[in-house]
Design a protein around this motif. Structure first.
Motif, PDB file in Angstrom:
ATOM      1  N   ALA A 170     -61.602 -67.889 -24.127  1.00  0.00           N
ATOM      2  CA  ALA A 170     -62.945 -68.047 -24.374  1.00  0.00           C
ATOM      3  C   ALA A 170     -63.762 -67.625 -23.690  1.00  0.00           C
ATOM      4  CB  ALA A 170     -63.720 -68.838 -25.458  1.00  0.00           C
ATOM      5  N   PRO A 171     -64.415 -66.821 -23.456  1.00  0.00           N
ATOM      6  CA  PRO A 171     -65.689 -66.626 -24.489  1.00  0.00           C
ATOM      7  C   PRO A 171     -65.449 -65.057 -25.608  1.00  0.00           C
ATOM      8  CG  PRO A 171     -66.795 -65.802 -22.554  1.00  0.00           C
ATOM      9  CD  PRO A 171     -65.588 -66.567 -22.114  1.00  0.00           C
ATOM     10  N   THR A 172     -65.844 -65.076 -26.180  1.00  0.00           N
ATOM     11  CA  THR A 172     -65.554 -63.238 -26.569  1.00  0.00           C
ATOM     12  C   THR A 172     -67.114 -62.382 -26.407  1.00  0.00           C
ATOM     13  OG1 THR A 172     -64.663 -63.830 -28.986  1.00  0.00           O
ATOM     14  CG2 THR A 172     -65.776 -62.245 -29.311  1.00  0.00           C
ATOM     15  N   VAL A 173     -66.942 -61.429 -25.981  1.00  0.00           N
ATOM     16  CA  VAL A 173     -67.893 -60.650 -25.661  1.00  0.00           C
ATOM     17  C   VAL A 173     -68.511 -59.860 -26.655  1.00  0.00           C
ATOM     18  CG1 VAL A 173     -68.417 -62.065 -23.396  1.00  0.00           C
ATOM     19  CG2 VAL A 173     -66.273 -59.473 -23.511  1.00  0.00           C
ATOM     20  N   ALA A 174     -66.860 -59.132 -27.413  1.00  0.00           N
ATOM     21  CA  ALA A 174     -67.889 -58.152 -28.113  1.00  0.00           C
ATOM     22  C   ALA A 174     -69.409 -58.180 -28.415  1.00  0.00           C
ATOM     23  CB  ALA A 174     -67.346 -58.484 -29.655  1.00  0.00           C
ATOM     24  N   ARG A 186     -75.724 -62.076 -20.141  1.00  0.00           N
ATOM     25  CA  ARG A 186     -75.543 -62.556 -19.593  1.00  0.00           C
ATOM     26  C   ARG A 186     -75.510 -64.149 -19.685  1.00  0.00           C
ATOM     27  NH1 ARG A 186     -81.561 -60.529 -20.549  1.00  0.00           N
ATOM     28  NH2 ARG A 186     -81.212 -61.063 -22.545  1.00  0.00           N
ATOM     29  N   TYR A 187     -74.973 -64.489 -21.485  1.00  0.00           N
ATOM     30  CA  TYR A 187     -73.856 -65.581 -21.767  1.00  0.00           C
ATOM     31  C   TYR A 187     -72.807 -65.449 -20.541  1.00  0.00           C
ATOM     32  CZ  TYR A 187     -77.103 -66.992 -25.550  1.00  0.00           C
ATOM     33  OH  TYR A 187     -78.343 -67.604 -26.246  1.00  0.00           O
ATOM     34  N   ALA A 188     -72.034 -64.020 -20.351  1.00  0.00           N
ATOM     35  CA  ALA A 188     -70.639 -64.419 -20.991  1.00  0.00           C
ATOM     36  C   ALA A 188     -70.360 -65.320 -19.517  1.00  0.00           C
ATOM     37  CB  ALA A 188     -70.477 -62.604 -20.134  1.00  0.00           C
ATOM     38  N   SER A 189     -71.081 -64.817 -18.228  1.00  0.00           N
ATOM     39  CA  SER A 189     -71.197 -65.421 -16.768  1.00  0.00           C
ATOM     40  C   SER A 189     -71.706 -67.204 -16.782  1.00  0.00           C
ATOM     41  CB  SER A 189     -72.125 -64.972 -16.181  1.00  0.00           C
ATOM     42  OG  SER A 189     -73.361 -65.004 -16.364  1.00  0.00           O
ATOM     43  N   GLU A 190     -72.458 -67.386 -17.709  1.00  0.00           N
ATOM     44  CA  GLU A 190     -72.852 -68.976 -17.645  1.00  0.00           C
ATOM     45  C   GLU A 190     -71.400 -69.599 -18.731  1.00  0.00           C
ATOM     46  OE1 GLU A 190     -75.579 -70.942 -17.038  1.00  0.00           O
ATOM     47  OE2 GLU A 190     -76.382 -68.697 -16.129  1.00  0.00           O
ATOM     48  N   ILE A 191     -71.396 -68.469 -19.648  1.00  0.00           N
ATOM     49  CA  ILE A 191     -70.212 -69.611 -20.808  1.00  0.00           C
ATOM     50  C   ILE A 191     -69.013 -70.131 -19.512  1.00  0.00           C
ATOM     51  CG2 ILE A 191     -68.101 -69.345 -22.593  1.00  0.00           C
ATOM     52  CD1 ILE A 191     -70.463 -67.322 -23.663  1.00  0.00           C
ATOM     53  N   PHE A 244     -68.090 -57.485 -17.071  1.00  0.00           N
ATOM     54  CA  PHE A 244     -68.929 -57.161 -15.489  1.00  0.00           C
ATOM     55  C   PHE A 244     -69.555 -58.175 -15.119  1.00  0.00           C
ATOM     56  CE2 PHE A 244     -70.693 -52.535 -16.841  1.00  0.00           C
ATOM     57  CZ  PHE A 244     -68.545 -52.214 -17.098  1.00  0.00           C
ATOM     58  N   SER A 245     -70.037 -59.555 -15.740  1.00  0.00           N
ATOM     59  CA  SER A 245     -70.151 -60.360 -15.503  1.00  0.00           C
ATOM     60  C   SER A 245     -69.678 -61.642 -15.476  1.00  0.00           C
ATOM     61  CB  SER A 245     -72.302 -61.148 -16.234  1.00  0.00           C
ATOM     62  OG  SER A 245     -71.766 -60.975 -17.802  1.00  0.00           O
ATOM     63  N   ALA A 246     -68.316 -61.979 -16.094  1.00  0.00           N
ATOM     64  CA  ALA A 246     -67.253 -62.990 -16.251  1.00  0.00           C
ATOM     65  C   ALA A 246     -66.641 -62.329 -15.045  1.00  0.00           C
ATOM     66  CB  ALA A 246     -66.680 -62.655 -18.003  1.00  0.00           C
ATOM     67  N   LEU A 247     -66.548 -61.388 -14.947  1.00  0.00           N
ATOM     68  CA  LEU A 247     -65.650 -60.962 -13.828  1.00  0.00           C
ATOM     69  C   LEU A 247     -66.392 -61.177 -12.477  1.00  0.00           C
ATOM     70  CD1 LEU A 247     -63.957 -56.859 -14.515  1.00  0.00           C
ATOM     71  CD2 LEU A 247     -62.860 -59.489 -14.024  1.00  0.00           C
ATOM     72  N   GLU A 248     -67.677 -61.566 -12.326  1.00  0.00           N
ATOM     73  CA  GLU A 248     -68.811 -61.616 -11.190  1.00  0.00           C
ATOM     74  C   GLU A 248     -68.046 -62.995 -11.599  1.00  0.00           C
ATOM     75  OE1 GLU A 248     -71.901 -59.538 -12.234  1.00  0.00           O
ATOM     76  OE2 GLU A 248     -71.416 -57.631 -11.287  1.00  0.00           O
ATOM     77  N   ALA A 249     -68.365 -63.823 -12.466  1.00  0.00           N
ATOM     78  CA  ALA A 249     -68.431 -65.433 -12.437  1.00  0.00           C
ATOM     79  C   ALA A 249     -66.688 -65.762 -12.207  1.00  0.00           C
ATOM     80  CB  ALA A 249     -68.889 -65.772 -13.884  1.00  0.00           C
ATOM     81  N   GLY A 250     -65.916 -65.259 -11.466  1.00  0.00           N
ATOM     82  CA  GLY A 250     -64.380 -65.210 -11.540  1.00  0.00           C
ATOM     83  C   GLY A 250     -64.416 -65.755 -12.805  1.00  0.00           C
ATOM     84  N   VAL A 251     -63.820 -65.425 -13.914  1.00  0.00           N
ATOM     85  CA  VAL A 251     -62.701 -65.622 -14.993  1.00  0.00           C
ATOM     86  C   VAL A 251     -60.971 -65.218 -13.940  1.00  0.00           C
ATOM     87  CG1 VAL A 251     -63.109 -63.873 -16.386  1.00  0.00           C
ATOM     88  CG2 VAL A 251     -62.862 -65.143 -17.538  1.00  0.00           C
ATOM     89  N   GLN A 252     -60.918 -65.996 -15.149  1.00  0.00           N
ATOM     90  CA  GLN A 252     -58.997 -65.724 -14.446  1.00  0.00           C
ATOM     91  C   GLN A 252     -58.407 -64.900 -15.558  1.00  0.00           C
ATOM     92  OE1 GLN A 252     -57.974 -66.843 -11.813  1.00  0.00           O
ATOM     93  NE2 GLN A 252     -60.205 -66.522 -11.327  1.00  0.00           N
ATOM     94  N   THR A 253     -58.818 -65.508 -16.634  1.00  0.00           N
ATOM     95  CA  THR A 253     -57.841 -64.264 -17.860  1.00  0.00           C
ATOM     96  C   THR A 253     -58.809 -63.655 -18.821  1.00  0.00           C
ATOM     97  OG1 THR A 253     -57.512 -65.953 -19.735  1.00  0.00           O
ATOM     98  CG2 THR A 253     -56.177 -66.429 -17.886  1.00  0.00           C
ATOM     99  N   VAL A 254     -58.167 -62.503 -18.413  1.00  0.00           N
ATOM    100  CA  VAL A 254     -58.743 -61.596 -20.129  1.00  0.00           C
ATOM    101  C   VAL A 254     -57.908 -60.749 -21.123  1.00  0.00           C
ATOM    102  CG1 VAL A 254     -59.446 -58.782 -20.190  1.00  0.00           C
ATOM    103  CG2 VAL A 254     -59.921 -60.096 -18.087  1.00  0.00           C
ATOM    104  N   MET A 255     -58.187 -61.271 -22.335  1.00  0.00           N
ATOM    105  CA  MET A 255     -57.082 -61.106 -23.360  1.00  0.00           C
ATOM    106  C   MET A 255     -57.424 -59.719 -24.123  1.00  0.00           C
ATOM    107  SD  MET A 255     -56.713 -62.649 -26.864  1.00  0.00           S
ATOM    108  CE  MET A 255     -56.306 -64.237 -26.420  1.00  0.00           C
TER     109      MET A 255
END
Length: 870
Positions: free
Chosen positions: A205-209, A232-237, A293-304
């Protein structure tokens, strides 16, 4: 004119001037531009992306030279067997601790409905113990020579939703309605804490569809049709799950986050799950990639990777997007994980072999069942050169990088971690308070004629409808079980149904509350609160052909009309994973609340719809529609997105962003159009009634019974009659995952399996129209004595027929269709207007067969009562 509009105008003006200058200075400039656009369109048509359009180097994670050196040292000592094992991800139902010790898998998962020891009611300690056992096996080098720790991944998509007693938050669509990034951060932080408490390291998670067609079965996993909210949500999650860099990132109460599903799953043609997205590359960026984009900027470590295709190219095999864009251009240095057997859907691949997915850039292959064959096949492909050594080394480097960043090499084992096995974390009051606030803020008030809400609590209140006292229904799919079905309120200790919350509000104020499922009452109420909507579903099981609520089977509407006919004020609480066409239901409601799928804290609903004793509101409505609400049943794709990517001739019943509060006085018509635009589909639906299609339909559930146990609700994928193996019930695959139910009778004693619902079913019209009970059947072991097929209309009202000869005549292990006229049952004494059990199988013979696609449909001959099959 706002600032963003001014900027847009300036940018367009600049582009226009540039184009004019180019055309003036270079006579062939426009032709060259056309050729470039044509070439780009040609690439798009093949599912090939152009890096130039995408933002560059946005994965803002500082690389550590010390960490990279440590990875170099590890890789240099690893055999190819150990490397491939890092890339294979099995599921706990098909692997053992011994398998982990032998192979040293880099990761493993529990899918929806999978539990330690296959026990749905596993305790927190059971989850921690399995995590500990797998961890110790992975660092045990006695068999595989590896001491690299494994990591456990789970689908905690609205709380730690696989664990009994966990806090279940509203599904994403409801969280989108509250549009509160600060609160979504708290939701993610609480989820991470509960996941970590069970020893699990990694959350899918998160799903950002960004869902564009509301017929899609995963619409509720989308925060909004408007990509800005998703961004806005993706980076916060991500920061809530993983922690803040330099502060609490990956401490004992945080986990690894996965942003999914890359890319375009919300934009498939006709909203078909796992379908084809035909968006332009620019639309792919503008709509479907914003959350990444926002998730990558927040440093997410995995992408499905996603199941869907883009212009016919399966995402699991799309090297241009997975490697070219995501890794090389946007700078993502974490790992890409595949979805459940997603690699097997690539052309020329299978579940147990797929070099194409690895070569495209998938680093960890989620291969739940066929992991052993996949492991050996991949080793063979590596030795043959089909997969290059540098690709395997790159994948392993990424996996080790994520593990080292998350502290898996250096942290204590799961059983020794600070937060683990703390029973006070799972479902804690602090977490439930966050969920309760999320419920309150997610509610959207669509209609409140004559200011009926908020309700004074000191009055006679009727609470009715299929969702009134049903925590499973209000939680939806991905809740304990994969589809969210088979759950009772007892499976949610500490949770509250919507009725529970209403009862508390009314009783505390001195009012009176009565509960029923069918709108019956002992004392005429001052107001009726009707809780109804969609039954739980997940993924493709939720795909629908029309956005009309209950087409051809208007049980909820009939209940509303019955109340209005008695001049009772009606408040509708609508539970759904998407906006649906409910004009008829709106017409019968004085107030109408879109409650989405609020999760385990149903008491949050009552806190908003009821007032204090003095008439002052406890809480006002603040939720706004994250999706446009349709005014007709043909508005499957109805999307507001500002001036960009908006549906042509946008005409919603309630526009994106709509939502009333108690300060507004808006009168919504009670004469909304109820005429369907899809007459052919509607008329066909009137002549059929679904019983089971991958899951029970129309509020039905499966039950088992024998002499020792008169009735056992089937609450999972597998069940047996209590205290015996007289009858074994199993969920198996035919065309899709778990789309079939298999029954095995031991022959020791009589036992039955049947479908039953809380409300009776009226099949009178279908009976008179020569209706048939129709189902697909596959015989694995033919019976040697009677097998009865029947229906019941109460304890002393039933009819059954022996179908053993027909089962014996069917070819073994081949699917066939079987049908019998409803009139055959009514001639045997069944009352078709009062059906309580529309499907019963009963036998004392040893037998084994499977059924699928069970329905009642028009088409019988109305003559004799012999079974038909083909």
């Amino acid at each position: 004119m706002n600032i963003s509009t001014k900027l847009t105008v300036v940018a367009l003006s600049t582009l226009t001037v540039t184009a004019c200058l180019t055309a003036k200075q270079e006579p062939g400039g426009q032709e060259q531009k056309n050729q470039q656009l044509s070439a780009k369109a040609s690439l798009e048509s093949q599912g090939i992306a152009s890096k130039a359009l995408w933002p560059k180097d946005i994965h803002r994670v500082e690389k550590s030279k010390l960490l990279e050196t440590r990875i170099d040292t590890l890789i240099a000592t690893m055999s190819n067997e150990q490397k491939i094992a890092q890339m294979v991800q099995p599921e706990i139902r098909s692997m053992t601790v011994t398998d982990m010790r032998q192979y040293g898998f880099g990761s493993y998962l529990n899918g929806g409905g999978a539990f330690p020891n296959n026990n749905k009611h596993a305790k927190v300690g059971d989850w921690v113990q399995l995590a500990e056992d797998m961890y110790q096996a992975s660092i045990d080098s006695s068999l595989d020579g590896s001491t690299i720790p494994t990591m456990w991944g789970t689908d905690a998509v609205h709380g730690h939703n696989n664990v009994i007693g966990a806090t279940i938050f509203p599904h994403n669509i409801g969280l989108g309605a509250m549009n509160n990034p600060g609160l979504i951060h708290q939701v993610a932080t609480a989820t991470a804490s509960e996941v970590a408490a069970t020893g699990i390291d990694w959350v899918f998670a998160p799903t950002v569809a960004v869902a564009r067609d509301d017929r899609w079965g995963r619409t509720y996993e989308s925060y909004s049709e408007y990509p800005a909210i998703v961004s806005r949500y993706a980076s916060e999650i991500v920061s809530g799950l993983q922690g803040e860099p330099g502060k609490d990132q990956f401490d004992s109460e945080h986990v690894i986050s996965t942003v999914k599903h890359f890319l375009g799953d919300g934009g498939t043609v006709n909203g078909k799950d796992q379908g084809n997205n035909l968006s332009s590359e620019q639309a792919l960026i503008d709509l479907h990639a914003q959350g990444y984009f926002s998730a990558l900027e927040a440093g997410v470590q995995t992408v499905m990777a996603s199941y869907n295709s883009w212009h016919g190219s399966k995402m699991h095999g799309n090297k241009s997007l997975l490697t070219g864009v995501l890794k090389d251009h946007m700078g993502f240095d974490g790992l890409v994980v595949g979805d459940w057997n997603g690699h097997g859907k690539i052309p020329n691949c299978s579940n147990n072999s797929c070099a194409s997915a690895i070569n495209a850039g998938v680093d960890i292959i989620m291969v739940p069942d066929d992991w052993k064959a996949f492991y050996h096949n991949t080793l063979q492909q590596l030795s043959e050169g089909t997969i290059k050594q540098e690709r395997v080394d790159d994948a392993v480097r990424r996996i080790l990088r994520v593990k080292l960043r998350a502290g898996l090499f250096d942290n204590p084992s799961p059983a020794s971690r600070l937060a683990n096995n703390d029973k006070h974390i799972i479902g804690s009051q602090a977490h439930r308070d966050i969920a309760r606030q999320a419920v309150r803020e997610s509610l959207v008030l669509l209609k409140n004629n004559n200011n009926l809400l908020p309700l004074m609590p000191r009055q006679q209140v009727l609470v009715t409808g299929s969702g009134a006292d049903n925590i499973g229904m209000q939680s939806g799919g991905w809740t304990i079980s994969w589809q969210g079905t088979g759950n009772s309120n007892d499976d949610f200790p500490g949770g509250s149904s919507i009725y529970d919350g209403i009862k508390t509000q009314v009783s505390n104020a001195g009012g009176s509350v009565e509960l029923s499922t069918d709108a019956s009452f002992k004392q005429k109420p001052d107001v009726a609160i009707v809780v109804f909507g969609e039954q739980p579903y997940a993924e493709y099981d939720g795909d629908i052909s029309t956005i009309e609520h209950q087409p051809g089977n208007k049980q909820d509407l009939a209940l509303l009309r019955a109340l209005k006919a008695q001049d009772i004020k009606v408040v509708s609480i609508f539970l759904s994973g998407r906006p649906l066409w409910v004009n008829a239901e709106l017409n019968q409601s004085d107030a109408f609340v879109a409650a989405w799928l609020p999760g385990s804290e149903g008491n949050g609903v009552a806190e908003v719809i009821f007032s204090k004793a003095n008439g002052e509101a406890n809480y006002d409505f603040v939720g706004k529609l994250p999706f446009s609400w349709p005014k007709s049943d043909d508005q499957n794709e109805l999307n507001f997105a500002g001036a960009k990517n908006q549906t042509a001739n946008y005409q919603a019943l309630f526009s994106y962003g709509y939502g009333l509060n108690y300060r507004e006085h808006v009168l919504v018509s009670n004469k909304l159009n109820e005429q369907s635009h899809l007459q052919s589909a509607a008329s066909g639906a009137e002549h059929s009634y679904g019983l089971f299609n991958r899951r029970p339909e129309n509020n039905l559930e499966f039950y088992l019974a024998d002499a020792a146990s008169p009735e056992l609700l089937v609450t999972g994928n597998y069940a047996t009659t209590p205290g015996s193996d007289n009858l074994v019930f199993d969920s198996v695959d035919w065309k899709k995952q778990e789309d079939t139910r298999e029954f095995t009778w031991s022959g020791n004693a009589s036992a039955s399996v049947y479908l039953k619902g809380e409300q009776h079913i009226d099949l009178t019209e279908l009976d008179l129209a020569n209706g048939q009970l129709v189902f697909d059947v596959k015989v694995s072991s033919a019976p040697d004595a009677a097998v009865f097929l029947g229906m019941a209309c109460g304890n002393n009202c039933a009819a059954k027929l022996d179908i053993s000869k027909q089962l014996q005549a069917l070819p073994v292990t081949k699917w066939q269709q079987m049908a019998i006229d409803i009139s055959c049952f009514s001639q045997a004494g069944l009352n078709p207007g009062q059906i309580t059990k529309p499907l019963i199988f009963e036998s004392s013979s040893a037998a084994k067969f499977s059924i699928a696609n069970v329905r009642i449909a028009k088409g019988g001959q109305g003559s004799n009562c012999s079974l038909s099959g083909n």
